[in-house]
Design an enzyme around this catalytic site. Structure first.
Site, PDB file in Angstrom:
ATOM      1  N   CYS A  79       0.862  -1.180   0.000  1.00 12.24           N
ATOM      2  CA  CYS A  79       0.000   0.000   0.000  1.00 12.24           C
ATOM      3  C   CYS A  79       0.897   1.228   0.000  1.00 12.24           C
ATOM      4  CB  CYS A  79      -0.887   0.009   1.238  1.00 12.24           C
ATOM      5  SG  CYS A  79      -1.870   1.513   1.365  1.00 12.24           S
ATOM      6  N   CYS A 193      -0.360   3.870  -6.497  1.00 11.92           N
ATOM      7  CA  CYS A 193      -1.339   3.289  -5.582  1.00 11.92           C
ATOM      8  C   CYS A 193      -1.562   1.873  -6.110  1.00 11.92           C
ATOM      9  CB  CYS A 193      -2.642   4.084  -5.600  1.00 11.92           C
ATOM     10  SG  CYS A 193      -4.030   3.249  -4.791  1.00 11.92           S
TER      11      CYS A 193
HETATM   12  N1  DGL Z   1      -3.902   0.765  -2.251  1.00 17.18           N
HETATM   13  C1  DGL Z   1      -3.621   1.923  -1.447  1.00 17.18           C
HETATM   14  C2  DGL Z   1      -2.344   2.591  -1.919  1.00 17.18           C
HETATM   15  O1  DGL Z   1      -1.520   1.929  -2.538  1.00 17.18           O
HETATM   16  C3  DGL Z   1      -4.613   3.035  -1.397  1.00 17.18           C
HETATM   17  C4  DGL Z   1      -6.019   2.925  -1.415  1.00 17.18           C
HETATM   18  C5  DGL Z   1      -6.619   3.696  -0.264  1.00 17.18           C
HETATM   19  O2  DGL Z   1      -6.805   4.912  -0.389  1.00 17.18           O
HETATM   20  O3  DGL Z   1      -6.859   3.045   0.761  1.00 17.18           O
HETATM   21  O4  DGL Z   1      -2.128   3.755  -1.690  1.00 17.18           O
END
Ligand code: DGL
Length: 276
Positions: A79, A193
């Site tokens: 993440c 993301c």
């Molecule tokens: N998948 C998460 C990232 O890589 C973000 C998604 C979210 O905002 O929770 O930043």
């Protein structure tokens, strides 16, 4: 024989705020098929991209503590919003058991700096990641003159996490996120993301086919492999390992969406409460 570190029979633990980290898990499942995996989607706290740095550090700490407690030989922070707030809380907790941490952000910065021809690099990420500036710092460490254009995409992860209903409004929203990157004439865009690779074709169409899109999955899997080999932590499974899923929100929704994205059966998804 490894003596002080974790047991090589333990799984690799991966976490994200939802289904986005499955894009990283997917690469790990392909590159390291004999390993066992446990994946935590903290979907009760989604979106991480709207949270403060302090809040995100706490998410990193809580998720890491939970996964180490369940047993993990490697922690993968899949993440960007969480990793952008700093992976130190995870490193500190993991170090006590000799467990290493691999995270997104640095690998994509290295790839982008290596492949851009014009030196004009775009970063498309959540508001938390853009505001925290982790990509600016990581790209600044790459020993190359780069012009970086960052764009915050406040709605994109949520659109994907909802199972992306592809309405005209969604298409226009995504197009509007691409517009500043086109104006800046970037030749390389970091999908900052882990949710975004799930809409890669749409982004490629709006940005133009000549723009190179950089994602984290492959490099993170390679990083995990290097650590396992260096530490003698490879699994001794002779065929494909097992994977299991844990979430903090709606397990049925996670299973439905996750199966679509991973294109593999998820099996039972365990729901846990992680206390604040
Ligand atoms: N998948 C998460 C990232 O890589 C973000 C998604 C979210 O905002 O929770 O930043």
């Amino acid at each position: 024989m490894h003596t002080d570190g974790p047991d090589p029979a333990l799984p690799i633990a991966v976490f994200d705020s939802g289904v986005g980290g499955l894009t990283v898990l997917h690469e790990c499942l392909v590159s390291l098929p004999e390993e066992d995996y446990v994946y935590l989607g903290d979907d009760a706290r989604f979106p991480y991209g709207a949270r403060s740095a302090e809040d995100l550090s706490e998410c990193v700490r809580r998720n890491t503590a939970f996964l180490l407690d369940r047993g993990a030989k490697l922690i993968v922070i899949a993440c960007n919003s969480a990793a952008g707030a700093g992976i130190e809380p995870a490193r500190e907790l993991a170090a006590a058991g000799g467990v290493e941490v691999v995270a997104v952000i640095e690998p994509e910065a290295e790839i982008a700096a290596a492949i851009t021809e014009s030196g004009r690099v775009g970063v498309l990420a959540t508001p938390a990641t853009v505001a925290g500036g982790a990509y600016l710092r990581a790209l600044g460490r790459q020993h190359r003159e780069l012009t970086v254009t960052q764009v915050a995409a406040p709605d994109l992860a949520a659109i994907i996490q909802r199972g992306f209903p592809f309405s005209e409004a969604v298409v226009e929203t995504v197009r509007s996120y691409c517009a500043p990157l086109k104006r800046a004439r970037v030749d390389t865009v970091i999908l900052g993301c882990t949710h975004y690779p799930l809409v890669r074709p749409m982004l490629q169409r709006f940005l133009g086919r000549e723009v190179r899109l950089v994602t984290a999955g492959h490099a993170v899997a390679a990083g995990a492999q290097r650590i396992l080999e260096a530490e003698g932590l490879e699994s001794s499974n002779e065929k494909e390992g097992e994977y299991r899923f844990i979430c903090t929100g709606d397990a049925a929704a996670f299973r439905e969406l996750g199966t679509r994205f991973l294109q593999m059966p998820l099996g039972e998804v365990e729901r846990v409460e992680l206390a604040d």
